[in-house]
Design a protein around this motif. Structure first.
Motif, mmCIF file in Angstrom:
data_model
loop_
_atom_site.group_PDB
_atom_site.id
_atom_site.type_symbol
_atom_site.label_atom_id
_atom_site.label_comp_id
_atom_site.label_asym_id
_atom_site.label_seq_id
_atom_site.Cartn_x
_atom_site.Cartn_y
_atom_site.Cartn_z
ATOM 1 N N THR A 1 -2.677 -6.299 4.382
ATOM 2 C CA THR A 1 -1.364 -5.596 3.883
ATOM 3 C C THR A 1 -0.837 -6.491 2.658
ATOM 4 O O THR A 1 -0.434 -6.211 1.779
ATOM 5 N N GLU B 1 3.510 0.049 9.141
ATOM 6 C CA GLU B 1 3.116 -1.092 10.104
ATOM 7 C C GLU B 1 4.356 -0.891 11.252
ATOM 8 O O GLU B 1 5.367 -0.066 11.086
ATOM 9 N N THR C 1 -0.513 -3.222 11.184
ATOM 10 C CA THR C 1 -0.806 -1.983 10.469
ATOM 11 C C THR C 1 -1.539 -1.167 11.561
ATOM 12 O O THR C 1 -2.366 -1.759 12.439
HETATM 13 MG MG LIG Z 1 -2.030 -4.818 7.636
#
Ligand SMILES: [Mg+2]
Ligand SMILES: Nc1nc2c(ncn2[C@@H]2O[C@H](COP(=O)(O)OP(=O)(O)OP(=O)(O)O)[C@@H](O)[C@H]2O)c(=O)[nH]1
Length: 192
Positions: free
Chosen positions: A27, A42, A57
């Motif tokens: 991410t 998230e 995530t």
């Molecule tokens: Mg992530």
């Protein structure tokens, strides 16, 4: 994972997937790279034992990067938690290449690499992959050598770099290396 089979030069857009274990920085890397506001899925991280950070995530990340030649790279990120393993191939479907992120400060990082090399076997075999090893400078982190040694057994050469995914220029090196890999594959396909 099924890789896209079209060749590179005619493409105005390509899809790349960032994968790797929880906390490796998928991410963060996509946020560092993307020209647009990224899409993240998230939630609060309730598994602090697996990795101590605030969010994790649960479906995918999405961002975009436009190269100087106009090519748009669609950046997809997988969730890292093992319970979402089923998403790894789904998110990777149709990707032209894989950026595998690993965390050298995790004692099981080599085993993690093996797991992901298995999932993205087609990319490994064709060479459509690059690996970023994070936190390698941290005390007690695994050295890069055993990762290189493991990769030396693979059929195609896979570039491996130490990277801090919080630094855009370092993530861009991974993308550049992957684009080079894809061009080589493309030339091999064209000449076969
Ligand atoms: Mg992530
Ligand atoms: N200190 C330090 N922190 C880092 C480094 N690389 C990444 N991080 C941090 O590690 C965290 C990585 O978190 P994410 O980007 O959410 O990781 P992820 O791979 O998306 O994790 P999941 O979605 O849970 O699978 C972020 O807080 C980064 O700032 C590093 O080299 N050093």
């Amino acid at each position: 994972m099924t890789l896209a089979t079209d060749t590179l030069p005619d493409r105005a857009e390509i899809k790349i997937v960032f994968s790797g274990p929880m906390g490796a920085g998928k991410t963060t890397a996509i946020r560092a790279l993307s020209d647009i506001e990224t899409l993240s899925t998230e939630v609060d991280n309730n598994d602090r034992l697996a990795f101590d950070k605030e969010h994790t995530t649960v479906a995918l990340d999405y961002g975009q990067l436009k190269l100087d030649d106009g090519t748009v790279i669609r950046l997809y990120g997988t969730p890292g938690q093992a319970r979402f393993e089923f998403m790894w191939s789904i998110v990777g479907q149709g990707a032209l290449g894989v950026v595998l992120l690993l965390d050298a400060s995790q004692p099981d990082a080599l085993a993690q690499m093996d797991t992901y090399l298995g999932v993205f076997d087609a990319a490994l075999k064709s060479g459509a992959m690059v690996i970023g090893l994070g936190r390698s400078e941290q005390p007690g982190a695994l050295k890069i050598h055993p990762f290189r040694q493991r990769l030396s057994q693979s059929r195609a050469p896979i570039p491996l770099f130490c990277v801090d995914v919080r630094r855009r220029e370092e993530v861009l090196i991974l993308i550049s290396a992957l684009m080079c890999q894809l061009e080589v594959i493309d030339q091999q396909v064209a000449s076969s």
